[in-house]
Design a protein around this motif. Structure first.
Motif, PDB file in Angstrom:
ATOM      1  N   VAL A  49       0.854  -1.175   0.000  1.00 24.87           N
ATOM      2  CA  VAL A  49       0.000   0.000   0.000  1.00 24.87           C
ATOM      3  C   VAL A  49       0.891   1.227   0.000  1.00 24.87           C
ATOM      4  CG1 VAL A  49      -1.717   1.286   1.328  1.00 24.87           C
ATOM      5  CG2 VAL A  49      -1.767  -1.212   1.328  1.00 24.87           C
ATOM      6  N   GLU A  50       0.629   2.170  -0.906  1.00 26.03           N
ATOM      7  CA  GLU A  50       1.380   3.423  -0.897  1.00 26.03           C
ATOM      8  C   GLU A  50       0.524   4.503  -0.263  1.00 26.03           C
ATOM      9  OE1 GLU A  50       3.329   6.425  -4.108  1.00 26.03           O
ATOM     10  OE2 GLU A  50       4.152   4.404  -3.957  1.00 26.03           O
ATOM     11  N   LEU A  51       1.121   5.231   0.670  1.00 32.21           N
ATOM     12  CA  LEU A  51       0.412   6.268   1.406  1.00 32.21           C
ATOM     13  C   LEU A  51       1.206   7.564   1.312  1.00 32.21           C
ATOM     14  CD1 LEU A  51      -2.078   6.717   3.230  1.00 32.21           C
ATOM     15  CD2 LEU A  51      -0.670   6.049   5.165  1.00 32.21           C
ATOM     16  N   GLU A  86       2.889  -8.415   4.165  1.00 29.55           N
ATOM     17  CA  GLU A  86       2.495  -7.268   3.355  1.00 29.55           C
ATOM     18  C   GLU A  86       3.300  -6.036   3.771  1.00 29.55           C
ATOM     19  OE1 GLU A  86      -2.046  -8.606   2.256  1.00 29.55           O
ATOM     20  OE2 GLU A  86      -1.777  -7.124   3.844  1.00 29.55           O
ATOM     21  N   ALA A  87       3.223  -4.984   2.966  1.00 26.24           N
ATOM     22  CA  ALA A  87       4.032  -3.799   3.229  1.00 26.24           C
ATOM     23  C   ALA A  87       3.274  -2.533   2.852  1.00 26.24           C
ATOM     24  CB  ALA A  87       5.328  -3.863   2.445  1.00 26.24           C
ATOM     25  N   MET A  88       3.790  -1.421   3.372  1.00 20.40           N
ATOM     26  CA  MET A  88       3.292  -0.113   2.964  1.00 20.40           C
ATOM     27  C   MET A  88       4.493   0.767   2.671  1.00 20.40           C
ATOM     28  SD  MET A  88       1.998   1.336   6.705  1.00 20.40           S
ATOM     29  CE  MET A  88       1.328   2.832   6.058  1.00 20.40           C
ATOM     30  N   VAL A  89       4.277   1.747   1.791  1.00 18.41           N
ATOM     31  CA  VAL A  89       5.310   2.723   1.479  1.00 18.41           C
ATOM     32  C   VAL A  89       4.761   4.092   1.849  1.00 18.41           C
ATOM     33  CG1 VAL A  89       6.657   3.820  -0.353  1.00 18.41           C
ATOM     34  CG2 VAL A  89       6.323   1.338  -0.366  1.00 18.41           C
ATOM     35  N   ILE A  90       5.516   4.788   2.701  1.00 20.51           N
ATOM     36  CA  ILE A  90       5.159   6.147   3.122  1.00 20.51           C
ATOM     37  C   ILE A  90       5.901   7.125   2.234  1.00 20.51           C
ATOM     38  CG2 ILE A  90       5.299   7.815   5.022  1.00 20.51           C
ATOM     39  CD1 ILE A  90       3.470   5.474   5.605  1.00 20.51           C
ATOM     40  N   VAL A  91       5.187   8.111   1.695  1.00 23.20           N
ATOM     41  CA  VAL A  91       5.796   9.182   0.909  1.00 23.20           C
ATOM     42  C   VAL A  91       5.655  10.455   1.733  1.00 23.20           C
ATOM     43  CG1 VAL A  91       5.732  10.485  -1.252  1.00 23.20           C
ATOM     44  CG2 VAL A  91       5.102   8.055  -1.225  1.00 23.20           C
ATOM     45  N   ASN A  92       6.783  11.132   1.988  1.00 22.11           N
ATOM     46  CA  ASN A  92       6.759  12.300   2.867  1.00 22.11           C
ATOM     47  C   ASN A  92       7.731  13.360   2.357  1.00 22.11           C
ATOM     48  OD1 ASN A  92       5.874  13.790   5.030  1.00 22.11           O
ATOM     49  ND2 ASN A  92       6.750  12.474   6.603  1.00 22.11           N
ATOM     50  N   TRP A 144      11.005  11.766   0.688  1.00 26.29           N
ATOM     51  CA  TRP A 144      11.390  10.532   1.390  1.00 26.29           C
ATOM     52  C   TRP A 144      10.357   9.474   1.052  1.00 26.29           C
ATOM     53  CZ3 TRP A 144      13.180  15.046   3.045  1.00 26.29           C
ATOM     54  CH2 TRP A 144      14.441  15.083   3.639  1.00 26.29           C
ATOM     55  N   ARG A 145      10.858   8.285   0.785  1.00 24.48           N
ATOM     56  CA  ARG A 145       9.986   7.109   0.610  1.00 24.48           C
ATOM     57  C   ARG A 145      10.512   6.050   1.544  1.00 24.48           C
ATOM     58  NH1 ARG A 145       6.666   6.323  -3.692  1.00 24.48           N
ATOM     59  NH2 ARG A 145       7.251   4.140  -3.849  1.00 24.48           N
ATOM     60  N   VAL A 146       9.639   5.555   2.406  1.00 25.89           N
ATOM     61  CA  VAL A 146      10.024   4.546   3.387  1.00 25.89           C
ATOM     62  C   VAL A 146       9.102   3.356   3.239  1.00 25.89           C
ATOM     63  CG1 VAL A 146      10.259   4.010   5.843  1.00 25.89           C
ATOM     64  CG2 VAL A 146      10.857   6.297   5.002  1.00 25.89           C
ATOM     65  N   ARG A 147       9.706   2.188   3.127  1.00 29.01           N
ATOM     66  CA  ARG A 147       8.929   0.944   3.070  1.00 29.01           C
ATOM     67  C   ARG A 147       8.866   0.367   4.481  1.00 29.01           C
ATOM     68  NH1 ARG A 147       8.118  -3.097  -0.996  1.00 29.01           N
ATOM     69  NH2 ARG A 147       7.730  -5.097   0.023  1.00 29.01           N
ATOM     70  N   ILE A 148       7.648   0.046   4.912  1.00 28.61           N
ATOM     71  CA  ILE A 148       7.435  -0.559   6.225  1.00 28.61           C
ATOM     72  C   ILE A 148       6.774  -1.918   5.980  1.00 28.61           C
ATOM     73  CG2 ILE A 148       6.423  -0.306   8.517  1.00 28.61           C
ATOM     74  CD1 ILE A 148       6.217   2.745   7.895  1.00 28.61           C
TER      75      ILE A 148
END
Length: 77
Positions: free
Chosen positions: A6-8, A33-39, A70-74
């Motif tokens: 999921v990209e957020l 599963e994973a999410m990607v934060i865009v900040n 910044w893009r962070v994968r969690i």
């Protein structure tokens, strides 16, 4: 590899709502599963909060480290 990512983009979310939405999104992920934060800044305080509130169930990977994006994968373990 995760079955879902999921990209957020949190740049468009009101500051007071960012962390609650991020944690709610993370909590909806299944293991693997994973999410990607865009900040627009380093979300390091968020990583500290994850470490305190969700210890041992996430992996944090910087994909892009600024200076403007910044893009962070969690990943959920």
């Amino acid at each position: 590899m995760p079955t879902k990512t999921v990209e957020l983009d949190v740049r468009v979310i009101a500051p007071r709502d960012k962390h609650p939405i991020i944690f709610r999104t993370f909590d909806e992920l299944a293991s693997g599963e994973a999410m990607v934060i865009v900040n627009d800044h380093d979300p390091r305080p968020l990583k500290y909060q994850f470490s305190a509130e969700r210890p041992d169930i996430f992996d944090w990977t910087y994909l892009i480290e600024g200076p403007e994006l910044w893009r962070v994968r969690i990943d959920r373990r």
